[in-house]
Design a protein around this motif. Structure first.
Motif, mmCIF file in Angstrom:
data_model
loop_
_atom_site.group_PDB
_atom_site.id
_atom_site.type_symbol
_atom_site.label_atom_id
_atom_site.label_comp_id
_atom_site.label_asym_id
_atom_site.label_seq_id
_atom_site.Cartn_x
_atom_site.Cartn_y
_atom_site.Cartn_z
ATOM 1 N N SER A 92 53.259 10.373 -60.567
ATOM 2 C CA SER A 92 54.494 10.943 -61.115
ATOM 3 C C SER A 92 54.258 11.996 -62.190
ATOM 4 C CB SER A 92 55.354 9.816 -61.703
ATOM 5 O OG SER A 92 54.758 9.276 -62.878
ATOM 6 N N LYS A 93 53.027 12.182 -62.613
ATOM 7 C CA LYS A 93 52.784 13.056 -63.761
ATOM 8 C C LYS A 93 53.187 14.502 -63.492
ATOM 9 C CE LYS A 93 48.911 12.188 -66.177
ATOM 10 N NZ LYS A 93 47.514 11.743 -66.451
ATOM 11 N N ARG A 149 58.647 5.514 -64.877
ATOM 12 C CA ARG A 149 60.110 5.610 -64.855
ATOM 13 C C ARG A 149 60.583 6.842 -65.615
ATOM 14 N NH1 ARG A 149 64.400 5.106 -67.556
ATOM 15 N NH2 ARG A 149 63.238 4.757 -69.484
ATOM 16 N N GLN A 150 59.991 7.092 -66.766
ATOM 17 C CA GLN A 150 60.350 8.284 -67.530
ATOM 18 C C GLN A 150 60.022 9.568 -66.767
ATOM 19 O OE1 GLN A 150 58.679 8.180 -71.503
ATOM 20 N NE2 GLN A 150 59.402 6.090 -71.880
ATOM 21 N N ASN A 151 59.006 9.484 -65.910
ATOM 22 C CA ASN A 151 58.628 10.654 -65.096
ATOM 23 C C ASN A 151 59.459 10.787 -63.827
ATOM 24 O OD1 ASN A 151 56.630 11.353 -66.918
ATOM 25 N ND2 ASN A 151 54.949 10.473 -65.715
ATOM 26 N N GLY A 152 60.430 9.917 -63.646
ATOM 27 C CA GLY A 152 61.345 10.052 -62.509
ATOM 28 C C GLY A 152 61.161 9.063 -61.386
ATOM 29 N N LYS A 211 59.060 12.375 -54.918
ATOM 30 C CA LYS A 211 60.071 11.327 -55.073
ATOM 31 C C LYS A 211 59.403 9.998 -54.735
ATOM 32 C CE LYS A 211 64.837 10.059 -54.119
ATOM 33 N NZ LYS A 211 66.035 10.247 -53.259
ATOM 34 N N ILE A 212 59.336 9.113 -55.744
ATOM 35 C CA ILE A 212 58.527 7.901 -55.648
ATOM 36 C C ILE A 212 59.385 6.668 -55.918
ATOM 37 C CG2 ILE A 212 56.520 6.676 -56.596
ATOM 38 C CD1 ILE A 212 55.523 9.475 -57.566
#
Length: 419
Positions: A24-25, A201-204, A30-31
Motif C-alpha cells: 500500500s505504500k 489502513r491509512q494508506n487506503g 486497491k487492496i
C-alpha cells in the motif's frame, strides 16, 4: 455483486498485515485485507523476539524444540545402532540465515517509519539474546553454534560467570556463563501487527475484520477471487495466502494442491508487571524469558503436535515456570497474570512457503513461517511487494517456493515436527 480489488490478502496476522503495508505504500493498488481472528492466531501468541541468529541456530523456541525431538529420537532409537547427539545444535540452512538477517536489519528503519508516518509504535527494543550455560552439555551446544557461524563472529559475545552476573544480576548462580547474540532484539508482537494494519489502513487498504474466507473462485488456471461468509464475494487480480496455520486449506481451494503447513502448538506464561529484572532476552535449554517494556515477563514456549487445540495444560505450563525459576530465582515470588496457547504454522523443513505456484496465475503464498513470523514479517512484506510488481527481489526466493515439496497430497500434512 462482488467487491473489486487488485489484491486480496487472506489472513490478517503479522505476515498478511506486513504484505498489506508494503503493497500500500505507493497507494496505487486497491487492496483488501481479510482477517478471521481465529483462536490460536500465532501473531498474538508470540513473544515478539527478533532473534535472527538465535532462531537460525536453534535457540529460542528452537532449543526447546530440538531438545524435545532429540529426546524422542533417543527413545525411538533405544536398542538400535543409532547415535543421537543432543549437544549438536539444529542449524537452519544458509538461505534462512540470509532471510532472517535481512529482515532483522529492516526493523530500526521500519520502527522509525511507522512511528513518524503513521503514529504507530511497536516497541522496538535493543536487548540482545543470551543463551545461558549451566553445564558441560550447554557449553558444548554453545561451542557448536559458534563454530557454525564464524562469519557472524562480530555479533557474538562469550560471557563468563562474572560478566553474566554484571550484565544480568538476577540470573541464577548456577549459570556458568552465556553466549550472547548482540543483534537479536525484541518488539511487541501485538503492537507490530497493529502497526502494519493501521498503517495499511491509512494508506487506503480496506480491512475486513472477523470475516472468514469460505472458498476461492477460478477461471481456468487463474485465481479470480474469494467468497466469504460475512462480507460476500471479492474479485481480485492477485490473491495472497497469508493464512497462517490455516493456509493449507486456502491453498487447496486455490490450486488444487496442499501445501504442507500444519499447526504447532506453543503455550506461553505471562507474569504480572515487575521492576526491571532483565536487561536482555534470555534463552535456556528449558525456556526463553523476555521482559517487555511494561514490566511483564513472558516465558515460553512449548512445541506440541496437537492439531488446532489451544487449551492450557498444567504439566507444560509448570515445566516452563520451573525452567524460568531455575534461571531467574526471583521469579518464584512473582504472580502469573495469564497463560495462553498459539498455533505456529509449521512446515517440514521449518522454512516459510513464499511466492507463486506452478500452473496457477493470480496466486501467491506468504505462509509457513513457523516460529519466526514476527522476525521475518518485515522481509516477507518486501518480497511479496516485489513479486506483485515484478520488481527485483532482495533475496533469491527459490528456497522458499512451494515446488520444493513435490507431489503434494493430503498425506503430506502428517509430516513429523522434525526429521
Amino acid at each position: 455483486m462482488s467487491k473489486q480489488y487488485d489484491i486480496v490478502i487472506a489472513g490478517g496476522g503479522v505476515i498478511g498485515a506486513s504484505c498489506a503495508y508494503q503493497l500500500s505504500k505507493n497507494r496505487d493498488l486497491k487492496i483488501a485485507l481479510i482477517d478471521s481472528k481465529r483462536p490460536g492466531n500465532a501473531s498474538r501468541a508470540s513473544a515478539g523476539g527478533l532473534w535472527a541468529i538465535g532462531e537460525s541456530v536453534g535457540l529460542g523456541c528452537g532449543v526447546i524444540f530440538f531438545r524435545m525431538t532429540s529426546a524422542k529420537r533417543k527413545r525411538d532409537a533405544a536398542g538400535a545402532a543409532v547415535a543421537v547427539d543432543a549437544t549438536t545444535p539444529h542449524i537452519l540452512p544458509q538461505s534462512f540465515f540470509d532471510f532472517a538477517l535481512a529482515s532483522n536489519a529492516l526493523y530500526p528503519t521500519l520502527h522509525q517509519e511507522l512511528m513518524e508516518n503513521h503514529g504507530m509504535d511497536f516497541k522496538f527494543e535493543r536487548t540482545g539474546l543470551k543463551y545461558i550455560i549451566y553445564d558441560e552439555e550447554d557449553q558444548l551446544y554453545a561451542e557448536h553454534i559458534a563454530a557454525q557461524i564464524p562469519h557472524l563472529a562480530s555479533e557474538v559475545r562469550w560471557l563468563d560467570r562474572a560478566q553474566l552476573r554484571a550484565d544480568e544480576p538476577y540470573v541464577s548462580d548456577q549459570a556458568q556463563g552465556a553466549l550472547e547474540f548482540l543483534c537479536d532484539h525484541q518488539v511487541s508482537p501485538f503492537r507490530l501487527t497493529d502497526a502494519y494494519t493501521e498503517a495499511a489502513r491509512q494508506n487506503g487498504v480496506d480491512v475486513f475484520f472477523n470475516v472468514n474466507v469460505t472458498g476461492v473462485t477460478r477461471q481456468g488456471s487463474r485465481v479470480t477471487g474469494v467468497s466469504t461468509a460475512e462480507a460476500g464475494d471479492f474479485s481480485c487480480h492477485t490473491l495472497i495466502n497469508a493464512g497462517g496455520s490455516w493456509a493449507a486449506e486456502l491453498s487447496r481451494w486455490a490450486t488444487g494442491r496442499t501445501i504442507p503447513v500444519k499447526p504447532v502448538k506453543g503455550q506461553i506464561v505471562l507474569s504480572e508487571k515487575m521492576p526491571k529484572l532483565l536487561r536482555g532476552c534470555i534463552t535456556t535449554s528449558d525456556c526463553y524469558i523476555a521482559q517487555k517494556d511494561n514490566g511483564e515477563i513472558l516465558i515460553g514456549s512449548t512445541t506440541e503436535d496437537k492439531g488446532y487445540d489451544t487449551t492450557i495444560t498444567y504439566p507444560e505450563i509448570n515445566g516452563l515456570v520451573q525452567g524460568a525459576i531455575r534461571c531467574v530465582p526471583e521469579l518464584a515470588n512473582v504472580n502469573i497474570k495469564r497463560c495462553w496457547a498459539g498455533l505456529r504454522p509449521g512446515t517440514p523443513d521449518e522454512l516459510p512457503i513464499l511466492g507463486p505456484e506452478d500452473g496457477v496465475e493470480g496466486y501467491l503464498n506468504a505462509c509457513g513461517h513457523f516460529r519466526t513470523g514476527i522476525l521475518t514479517s518485515a522481509i516477507t512484506g518486501v518480497m511479496l511487494n516485489g513479486l506483485v510488481r515484478g520488481e527485483p527481489l532482495p533475496l533469491d526466493i527459490t528456497p522458499f517456493l512451494a515446488g520444493r515439496f513435490p507431489n503434494r497430497t493430503e498425506k503430506q500434512m502428517d509430516f513429523a515436527l522434525h526429521a
